[in-house]
Design a protein around this motif. Structure first.
Motif, mmCIF file in Angstrom:
data_model
loop_
_atom_site.group_PDB
_atom_site.id
_atom_site.type_symbol
_atom_site.label_atom_id
_atom_site.label_comp_id
_atom_site.label_asym_id
_atom_site.label_seq_id
_atom_site.Cartn_x
_atom_site.Cartn_y
_atom_site.Cartn_z
ATOM 1 N N ASP A 146 0.836 -1.203 0.000
ATOM 2 C CA ASP A 146 0.000 0.000 0.000
ATOM 3 C C ASP A 146 0.873 1.255 0.000
ATOM 4 O O ASP A 146 1.904 1.311 0.667
ATOM 5 C CB ASP A 146 -0.905 0.015 1.228
ATOM 6 N N SER A 167 -2.907 -6.555 -1.544
ATOM 7 C CA SER A 167 -3.358 -5.198 -1.284
ATOM 8 C C SER A 167 -2.368 -4.207 -1.889
ATOM 9 O O SER A 167 -1.198 -4.176 -1.507
ATOM 10 C CB SER A 167 -3.496 -4.953 0.223
ATOM 11 N N LYS A 169 -3.446 -0.782 -2.490
ATOM 12 C CA LYS A 169 -4.239 0.439 -2.445
ATOM 13 C C LYS A 169 -3.345 1.670 -2.284
ATOM 14 O O LYS A 169 -2.232 1.590 -1.767
ATOM 15 C CB LYS A 169 -5.258 0.370 -1.309
ATOM 16 N N TYR A 191 -7.424 -5.801 -2.992
ATOM 17 C CA TYR A 191 -7.687 -4.432 -2.569
ATOM 18 C C TYR A 191 -6.915 -3.476 -3.478
ATOM 19 O O TYR A 191 -5.690 -3.380 -3.381
ATOM 20 C CB TYR A 191 -7.274 -4.238 -1.111
ATOM 21 N N GLN A 193 -8.199 -0.166 -4.131
ATOM 22 C CA GLN A 193 -8.834 1.134 -4.012
ATOM 23 C C GLN A 193 -7.819 2.271 -4.084
ATOM 24 O O GLN A 193 -6.651 2.115 -3.769
ATOM 25 C CB GLN A 193 -9.659 1.237 -2.723
ATOM 26 N N ASN A 194 -8.334 3.421 -4.546
ATOM 27 C CA ASN A 194 -7.548 4.656 -4.610
ATOM 28 C C ASN A 194 -6.323 4.531 -5.507
ATOM 29 O O ASN A 194 -5.227 4.958 -5.161
ATOM 30 C CB ASN A 194 -7.146 5.110 -3.204
ATOM 31 N N ASN A 195 -6.538 3.935 -6.688
ATOM 32 C CA ASN A 195 -5.580 3.982 -7.782
ATOM 33 C C ASN A 195 -6.247 4.742 -8.933
ATOM 34 O O ASN A 195 -7.176 5.521 -8.707
ATOM 35 C CB ASN A 195 -5.160 2.577 -8.197
#
Length: 285
Positions: A146, A167, A169, A191, A193-195
């Motif tokens: 992350d 993960s 993210k 996971y 998210q936020n790419n």
């Protein structure tokens, strides 16, 4: 007799050079020293330790290191990652710092650790270029990269036969996911998210949990056959529309859905008949 006794003591000293310190602490200390980190090999590494260069929390059991949580304070680089000791009982490795590895490349050495289950790294934006650099038989089950500055999806991990959780993210990965992701045969939780992903959402058929919050996927691939899917987190994604909702409603194992979109006109009746559903969060605006 005195000569024999002295000889015996010297021999014992050669076998146990650091009284009271397990050998794996000595080996780990030597690894730190090779990269110019200060470490006293006569000190026990088990427990908490803090210096001006780093701090760590190491747990030990039965004279073996079980987990390592290493925080680097200064911008030192591990100059010889190939010498990281192959700790026989290490199950979890976490390294947090700034640009710890040469050229920011994930060390292949970690995949040779015989019992490592969890790998958690920070500021490691590049993967090995050669897929053969990663031991596919590694026991690693969970990888957390992350907020690492990744710009490409790490398809190289498809070789890992035991990988269940990935993960990535909070990185800067752009573009589409490709069909290569279908080669993650054992992956359960993804996971991302936020790419900055966009286009068609393609996911492994084995997946149980997916989080795509903060991306810009526009369609759900017709190649997805995710009967195992249990949890979907997709708040605010442009993929959320009637077609996507209708598809999710066909997955009988669904337990949790968190969705929000301005493109939903209605919820299918079948969604309310999903017997495993535990949490349904839908915002229509």
């Amino acid at each position: 007799m005195k000569v024999k006794a002295i000889t015996f003591i010297i021999t014992l000293a050669n076998v146990l050079p650091t009284f009271g310190v397990i050998q794996e602490c000595v080996d780990f200390g030597k690894f730190l020293q090779r990269s110019s980190f200060t470490f006293n090999s006569k000190e026990d590494c088990c427990g908490l330790k803090e210096t001006e260069q780093y701090s760590f929390n190491i747990t030990c059991k039965d004279e073996h290191i079980k987990t390592i949580d290493l925080q680097l304070y200064s911008k030192f680089v591990f100059s010889d990652t190939g010498s990281f000791p192959l700790l026989s009982e290490l199950t979890e490795l976490k390294i947090n710092g700034e640009n710890n590895f040469p050229n920011g490349i994930l060390p292949k050495r970690f995949f040779d650790l015989p019992k490592l289950k969890i790998l958690n790294l920070y500021k490691t934006p590049k993967m090995p270029e050669n897929a053969n650099d990663i031991n596919g038989n590694s026991p690693i089950e969970e990888i957390y990269l992350d907020n690492n500055g990744l710009v490409k999806f790490p398809y190289i991990f498809k070789k890992l036969k035991n990988l269940k959780t990935l993960s990535i993210k909070g990185n800067q990965i752009t573009g589409n996911l490709t069909s290569e992701i279908k080669e993650f045969k054992t992956l359960k939780q993804l996971y991302i998210q936020n790419n900055q992903f966009n286009g068609e959402l393609i996911i492994p058929d084995s997946l149980t949990t997916i989080n795509i919050v903060g991306n810009k996927f526009t369609s759900y691939s017709s190649t997805n056959k995710n009967n195992a899917l249990e949890e979907v987190y997709a708040n605010g994604s442009s993929i959320i529309n009637d077609s996507f909702i209708n598809k999710l409603a066909t997955y009988d194992n669904i337990k949790k859905m968190y969705l929000s979109s301005g493109s939903i006109t209605k919820l299918p009746n079948k969604m309310f008949n999903l017997t495993n559903m535990e949490a349904l969060y839908v915002i229509i605006y």
